[in-house]
Design a protein around this motif. Structure first.
Motif: not given
Length: 350
Positions: A69, A72, A75-76, A88
């Motif tokens: 999470s 994620s 990245r956003e 990663e």
């Protein structure tokens, strides 16, 4: 202009500072979970399970989801590249620990040889019978063709492989090609050519199975027709038994491998042509998994055949001994595939 440039530069500096602050705050809030997961994963990668507490083991799936999470979100929100790279890499390592294969290579090999391979072969028994019938028919066709017209011999066996083994060769020349040739390069080239040809046939027989199995059957006929032609040649000089002994040392393993490769390809093709009540893709997928197990064993058989061809046949220079070796290998393969059950878990029958 200078005032506007200074304003823009100040705005960019403030934006970079805010991004850095946001990245630092994001990392500080979540870093303990990241470090804890990394420590657990590192211990598991080094096979130090005894050093991992029960609490950490229970927390592992939750920690993995938390870090995934975090990746994620990172990245956003376009966090710094170093944080993204770290997350990663950590998520990748944790995925293999949480969801990756639980068995080692040795465990897989033990299960494969301990019943998985033989069960896969038995699961395609119908295709094995079809491939066997086609190979026998191909051998007969090759024999009959050259018996009717010896010119067919050169269409079935290339001049490079044939060498001096051609129609019209004397009894002595053909006999000398079977015995006392361990130190001569000609026979080694011929043996290497046979092995290379049979290895290519095995791979192609399986690979072409997707075309409903038709090319596989044709390939088996073509390959065994050349065997029939060779048998006819030596039979005409009274050397058929000696040739069979020469071939048996490695041939019982090599031809068995071709048989299984052809059956595996045919199994895939037959599943596509006749999927039954299943969707075609599902039928092909299930057949492909079974055939892949068989083909993994075919590779092993070809390696064994190469060793027999390179050593056993050269060391044993008389027909009876060669027959014994070939007969033993054939009996051993048949016993393993059709008598030995072992642990066949994980291989479904069709």
């Amino acid at each position: 202009m200078n005032a506007m440039s200074a304003t823009a530069t100040a705005a960019e500096t403030q934006a970079i500072a805010r991004a850095a602050l946001r990245s630092d705050r994001f990392r500080l809030e979540r870093e303990p979970d990241w470090q804890r997961l990394e420590a657990i994963v590192t211990k598991m990668e080094k096979d130090r399970l005894r050093r991992i507490s029960d609490e950490d083991l229970l927390a592992l799936p939750g920690l993995y989801r938390t870090v995934a999470s975090s990746l994620s979100i990172a990245r956003e929100t376009s966090l710094d590249a170093a944080t993204l790279a770290y997350l990663e890499a950590l998520v990748q390592r944790a995925w293999f620990v949480v969801y990756g294969p639980r068995s080692s290579l040795w465990d897989w090999l033990r299960g494969f040889l301990g019943g998985g391979w033989s069960a896969a072969v038995r699961s395609i028994w119908f295709d094995v019978l079809i491939a066997l019938a086609v190979m026998v028919a191909g051998t007969a066709v090759g024999w009959l063709l050259v018996a009717h017209d010896p010119e067919w011999y050169f269409a079935l066996i290339s001049p490079e492989m044939a060498g001096t083994r051609v129609p019209g060769a004397t009894h002595e020349a053909l006999r000398n090609s079977l015995f006392g040739q361990s130190d001569q390069s000609g026979m080694s080239v011929f043996a290497a050519g046979l092995f290379s040809n049979n290895a290519q046939v095995s791979i192609l027989a399986f690979a072409l199975g997707f075309a409903l199995g038709v090319p596989t059957l044709l390939l088996l006929v073509q390959n065994t027709a050349s065997l029939g032609a060779l048998l006819w040649l030596y039979n005409g000089k009274g050397l058929l038994v000696d040739l069979i002994g020469w071939l048996a040392v490695h041939g019982t393993t090599e031809l068995f491998a071709i048989l299984l490769a052809g059956a595996a390809g045919l199994h895939v093709g037959r599943s596509i042509a006749f999927p039954g009540n299943r969707p075609v893709l599902r039928a092909a997928s299930e057949a492909g998994r079974r055939a892949a197990v068989v083909m993994a064993g075919v590779v092993l058989m070809l390696v064994v055949a190469a060793l027999l061809e390179g050593f056993a046949r050269q060391l044993v220079d008389e027909t009876f001994g060669r027959m014994v070796i070939g007969g033993f290998m054939l009996t051993a393969w048949c016993a393993y595939f059709f008598a030995f059950r072992g642990n066949a878990s994980g291989v479904r029958r069709s």
